[in-house]
Enzyme design. Structure first.
Site, mmCIF file in Angstrom:
data_model
loop_
_atom_site.group_PDB
_atom_site.id
_atom_site.type_symbol
_atom_site.label_atom_id
_atom_site.label_comp_id
_atom_site.label_asym_id
_atom_site.label_seq_id
_atom_site.Cartn_x
_atom_site.Cartn_y
_atom_site.Cartn_z
ATOM 1 C CG HIS A 1 33.401 38.147 42.516
ATOM 2 N ND1 HIS A 1 34.425 37.361 42.991
ATOM 3 C CD2 HIS A 1 33.255 37.788 41.214
ATOM 4 C CE1 HIS A 1 34.865 36.562 42.041
ATOM 5 N NE2 HIS A 1 34.174 36.800 40.948
ATOM 6 C CG ASP B 1 38.008 32.586 45.537
ATOM 7 O OD1 ASP B 1 37.424 31.479 45.530
ATOM 8 O OD2 ASP B 1 38.992 32.832 46.259
#
Length: 438
Positions: free
Chosen positions: A408, A412
């Site tokens: 992350h 995204d």
């Protein structure tokens, strides 16, 4: 006549040929210790240059150590499963006189798959060269050494040459059976004769050695981490620092199931066992073209459950390969994985990973990213479940769950979702892959 008597005179005078301490040299990747998995020689055996001496396993791969000298083995320094250290002696070899300048380096052979591919040809006019261990492997698999091309010095046949020959011929280590009989068994007929039963590829792979039943003594035992287990500790410790983002979806593989059933006999006629994984891998590669942030080069790894534990060999440059070529490469990796012969070249360099956990069981998973990669997918088992068609009718569908994990810090949720949607579309409409194939 005097020259003929010299060896006997030297023996009577107590003069011996020089003994060399054969040391484990640096095998790369910063490896300082290995586990001795198998000895191919014993004390008193005579060896020639490039004869296999032992197989060792690092935390990255298994490699074969071969002799640099002609001579006689005088001492083995380690037992099987013992830890050997770089720069320390493996064996003592009494070298033959006139063998040249003595060097204390050993020879490390990675699997022959990384070398130039060789075509099959019959070796005539000279004796085939192979160690007893290689000859035993050939006999066990009903292979004529005259049909195998050796990649060692002077055409010497190595164990990896036998494995490569098997991979090219059948895609698995199989008993002597005509190829047309090698297939996934259909539902057993009511009165099929025993001799006519097809041999399944899965069943033909040599089973792992029987594990003795544990004896409970009531005492705690500390087992040291070795080889690939030790590597997993290091890798997962680094992976723990990655903020994982998870995303799950389901894929209707009904059309792919039909397509594979149609193509499977054609693939078998070419000597390739065609599973669903080549399609999953190729669809991932096509999707990665549109989302390069997930993966720049397509060395797609396959998490593989082996007798040595979880290993992740990878198929190099998937973007350049056809589905059939991917299947052939997977066959080769599975043969090596089953026999514990995956080398550094096969295990290193992965850039994206798929884990087929569904081959064992389960639907969803939470896969752990293999650094420095940024994404990984876990594939569940394929289930026939009721679904609604376009007309609103309930129909049976072949459904597979997929679970993605992404770093992350870089990826995204929207990017991962869009990639997954594209990958799913390729698999739900496999004909659409033809438009993007190069």
């Amino acid at each position: 006549m005097l020259f003929c008597l010299l060896p006997g005179i030297f023996s009577l005078l107590g003069l011996h040929r020089p003994i060399v301490q054969f040391k484990l040299s640096d095998i790369g990747e910063g490896i300082m210790e290995v586990t001795v998995k198998e000895w191919y020689v014993k004390e008193g055996d005579k060896v020639s240059q490039f004869d296999s001496i032992c197989e060792v396993q690092s935390d990255k791969a298994s490699v074969t150590i071969t002799s640099r000298y002609d001579g006689v083995i005088k001492k083995l320094y380690y037992d099987v499963d013992a830890t050997a250290f770089v720069g320390k002696p493996l064996v003592d070899i009494e070298t033959e006189s006139g063998s040249g300048e003595i060097s204390e380096e050993d020879v490390v052979e990675t699997p022959a798959m990384a070398q130039e591919e060789h075509t099959h040809q019959e070796i005539k006019g000279h004796k085939t060269q192979a160690t007893p261990a290689v000859r035993r492997l050939a006999i066990e698999n009903n292979i004529k050494l005259s049909e195998v091309v050796g990649t060692g010095k002077d055409g010497r046949i190595l164990k990896e040459d036998i494995l490569n020959f098997l991979a090219k011929q059948t895609g698995a280590i199989l008993p002597p059976t005509p190829f047309q009989e090698i297939q996934t068994p259909p539902p057993a007929p009511a009165a099929a004769p025993a001799a006519a039963k097809p041999v399944s590829t899965k069943a033909a792979v040599k089973p792992p050695p029987a594990t003795p039943k544990p004896v409970f003594t009531g005492k705690d035992v500390t087992e040291p981490l070795k080889g690939f287990q030790k590597a997993m500790v290091k890798t997962m410790t680094v992976a723990l620092k990655i903020p994982h983002f998870g995303y799950c979806d389901e894929v209707d593989l009904s059309r792919l199931v039909a397509l594979r059933s149609e193509l499977k006999p054609l693939a078998e006629s070419r000597g390739v066992r065609l599973s669903y994984m080549p399609f999953f891998i190729k669809a991932a590669s096509l999707g990665l073209h549109h989302f390069p942030i997930l993966n720049a080069s397509h060395n797609i790894g396959l998490a593989m459950d082996t007798s040595q534990g979880l290993l992740v060999p990878n198929v190099k440059n998937v973007q350049l390969l056809s589905v059939l070529e991917i299947a052939l490469e997977l066959n080769r990796l599975q043969v090596l994985g089953a026999s514990g012969q995956l080398g550094t070249a096969d295990l290193m360099g992965g850039t994206f990973t798929l884990s087929n956990i569904g081959s064992i069981g389960g639907t969803y998973a939470k896969p752990v990213i293999l650094p420095p990669e940024v994404a990984i997918g876990a594939l569940g088992k394929i289930q026939v479940l009721p679904r609604f068609d376009a007309a609103g009718q309930v129909v049976p569908a072949h459904i597979m769950k997929v679970s993605w994990s992404a770093d992350h810090r870089i990826i995204d949720g929207a990017t991962m979702c869009r990639f997954s949607n594209l990958w799913r579309e390729y698999l739900e409409n496999p004909a659409s892959m033809v438009l993007d194939l190069k």
